[in-house]
Motif scaffolding. Structure first.
Motif, PDB file in Angstrom:
ATOM      1  N   LEU A 170      65.468 -39.552 -48.352  1.00  0.00           N
ATOM      2  CA  LEU A 170      66.715 -40.043 -47.778  1.00  0.00           C
ATOM      3  C   LEU A 170      66.461 -40.333 -46.295  1.00  0.00           C
ATOM      4  CD1 LEU A 170      70.271 -38.528 -48.177  1.00  0.00           C
ATOM      5  CD2 LEU A 170      69.352 -38.997 -45.902  1.00  0.00           C
ATOM      6  N   VAL A 171      66.845 -41.528 -45.852  1.00  0.00           N
ATOM      7  CA  VAL A 171      66.717 -41.860 -44.433  1.00  0.00           C
ATOM      8  C   VAL A 171      68.062 -42.357 -43.922  1.00  0.00           C
ATOM      9  CG1 VAL A 171      64.257 -42.387 -44.607  1.00  0.00           C
ATOM     10  CG2 VAL A 171      65.911 -44.233 -44.866  1.00  0.00           C
ATOM     11  N   CYS A 172      68.331 -42.072 -42.644  1.00  0.00           N
ATOM     12  CA  CYS A 172      69.625 -42.433 -42.077  1.00  0.00           C
ATOM     13  C   CYS A 172      69.472 -42.694 -40.590  1.00  0.00           C
ATOM     14  CB  CYS A 172      70.633 -41.313 -42.328  1.00  0.00           C
ATOM     15  SG  CYS A 172      72.260 -41.623 -41.610  1.00  0.00           S
ATOM     16  N   ASP A 173      69.844 -43.889 -40.172  1.00  0.00           N
ATOM     17  CA  ASP A 173      69.793 -44.261 -38.750  1.00  0.00           C
ATOM     18  C   ASP A 173      71.116 -44.926 -38.372  1.00  0.00           C
ATOM     19  OD1 ASP A 173      68.708 -44.645 -36.194  1.00  0.00           O
ATOM     20  OD2 ASP A 173      67.949 -46.638 -36.703  1.00  0.00           O
ATOM     21  N   MET A 174      72.204 -44.248 -38.692  1.00  0.00           N
ATOM     22  CA  MET A 174      73.531 -44.815 -38.482  1.00  0.00           C
ATOM     23  C   MET A 174      74.011 -44.597 -37.053  1.00  0.00           C
ATOM     24  SD  MET A 174      75.615 -43.814 -41.921  1.00  0.00           S
ATOM     25  CE  MET A 174      76.996 -44.790 -41.369  1.00  0.00           C
ATOM     26  N   SER A 175      74.716 -45.563 -36.531  1.00  0.00           N
ATOM     27  CA  SER A 175      75.299 -45.448 -35.181  1.00  0.00           C
ATOM     28  C   SER A 175      76.688 -44.824 -35.256  1.00  0.00           C
ATOM     29  CB  SER A 175      75.355 -46.830 -34.519  1.00  0.00           C
ATOM     30  OG  SER A 175      74.069 -47.324 -34.315  1.00  0.00           O
ATOM     31  N   TRP A 176      76.772 -43.727 -35.966  1.00  0.00           N
ATOM     32  CA  TRP A 176      78.012 -42.978 -36.072  1.00  0.00           C
ATOM     33  C   TRP A 176      77.899 -41.709 -35.249  1.00  0.00           C
ATOM     34  CZ3 TRP A 176      80.985 -42.797 -41.345  1.00  0.00           C
ATOM     35  CH2 TRP A 176      81.280 -44.108 -41.745  1.00  0.00           C
TER      36      TRP A 176
END
Length: 338
Positions: free
Chosen positions: A262-268
């Motif tokens: 799982l990868v995540c690079d969200m601007s949240w």
């Protein structure tokens, strides 16, 4: 007693200093390059400092250079003569090893020689010492830092210096047609955490658009499910191993154990990101890996990171936490599902 030069990403040196103050008693710190590089001294020998850093590596400390010798800059050939003499006297640490040379200059330093010129002189002396000059895969590094008035030099391994790149500034060559520079973050995470993305089979990319991370995983041969209401770059749609879900990550669900990465690079916000990742934990296989960035939007990044790690630790073992060179207002976590 030992001295060191620490380096952090621009504007984040104060947080690296704070981490070191918590880690070492009676530490003294002097800035060398505002917001980035600093000199620190601790009442411990080098071996004890290195053991402590290895056991609890600071998040914001990108590079660590030992200071073995110091010289006031004379801004003439005497500087190079001094460096040559010191390398000659260090033969015992260098002989028979592949040795690299790192040279950095602070802005405004009077040191008159370029990095290339300094490396050429050092390489000649390394050969005289029975070492093999080697920049790509060195076993040992000779590091030189020129401040506004002083030359600092030290010898250590790439692992001890936390990087085999000068100042920890890891560089990747931009490829033709590269979708975004975000790809460099995932490449650096692979390198920093000792991963091999090709060893995974099925990945989910949360907040994938425009597709920088998705593109790297596809190139490595993974099947990728990319989640984002925005469009991915059209060049990715040719991959038969890509599934695109034009939705918000909070709106999707998957079969248990569907993914091993799982990868995540969200601007949240960090807490929103954390909730999304935790909601998708059932879709990750037991022992599955997650690489996520934490956006440091607030004035207390260390507190933010502690809160995020605390929440994620309910489902993950946290194996790495680093601000990488290619991170900007963020840092990267390496997680493994419990």
């Amino acid at each position: 007693m030992s001295q060191w030069i620490g380096t952090a990403n621009k504007s984040y040196a104060s947080y690296a200093m704070e981490e070191l103050r918590r880690q070492f008693e009676s530490i003294s710190i002097t800035q060398l390059s505002p917001g980035e590089a600093f000199l620190f001294e601790v009442p411990l020998e080098q071996e004890a400092v290195l053991a402590s850093i290895k056991a609890e590596q600071p998040i914001f400390l990108r590079h660590l250079q030992p200071v073995d010798v110091v010289r006031s800059i004379s801004a003439d050939a005497d500087d190079l003569d001094w460096l040559s003499d010191w390398i000659r006297l260090s033969r015992g640490k260098l002989e028979g090893k592949r040795a690299g040379v790192h040279v950095r200059k602070a802005e405004g330093s009077p040191y008159p020689y370029s990095a290339a010129d300094t490396k050429a002189v050092a390489a000649a002396m390394l050969e005289q010492c029975g070492a093999e000059p080697e920049q790509k895969h060195p076993e040992i590094l000779v590091a030189v830092y020129a401040s506004r008035d002083t030359l600092y030099a030290g010898i250590g391994t790439p692992a001890e210096m936390l990087s085999d790149w000068p100042g920890g500034a890891v560089r990747f060559q931009k490829e033709e047609g590269q979708i975004s520079r975000a790809k460099f973050k995932l490449l650096e995470a692979e390198r920093e955490f000792g991963l091999d993305y090709a060893s995974f089979r099925n990945a989910v990319d949360i907040g994938a658009a425009p597709g920088g991370w998705t593109s790297l995983l596809l190139e490595r041969g993974l099947r990728v499910t990319a989640i984002d209401p925005a469009e991915l770059h059209p060049s990715l749609l040719a991959y038969r191993t890509l599934t695109v879900l034009r939705k918000n990550a909070a709106e999707v669900s998957f079969q248990p154990g569907a993914f091993d990465l799982l990868v995540c690079d969200m601007s949240w916000s960090p807490m929103q990101m954390t909730k999304l990742v935790l909601d998708l934990v059932p879709a990750l296989q037991q022992g599955g890996t997650a690489i996520v960035t934490v956006k440091l939007m607030h004035r207390k990044p260390l507190q933010t990171i502690r809160e995020v790690k605390s929440r994620l630790s309910a489902a993950f073992d946290i194996l790495g936490a680093r601000q990488l060179f290619h991170n900007r207002e963020e840092m990267t976590l390496y997680l493994k599902k419990k």
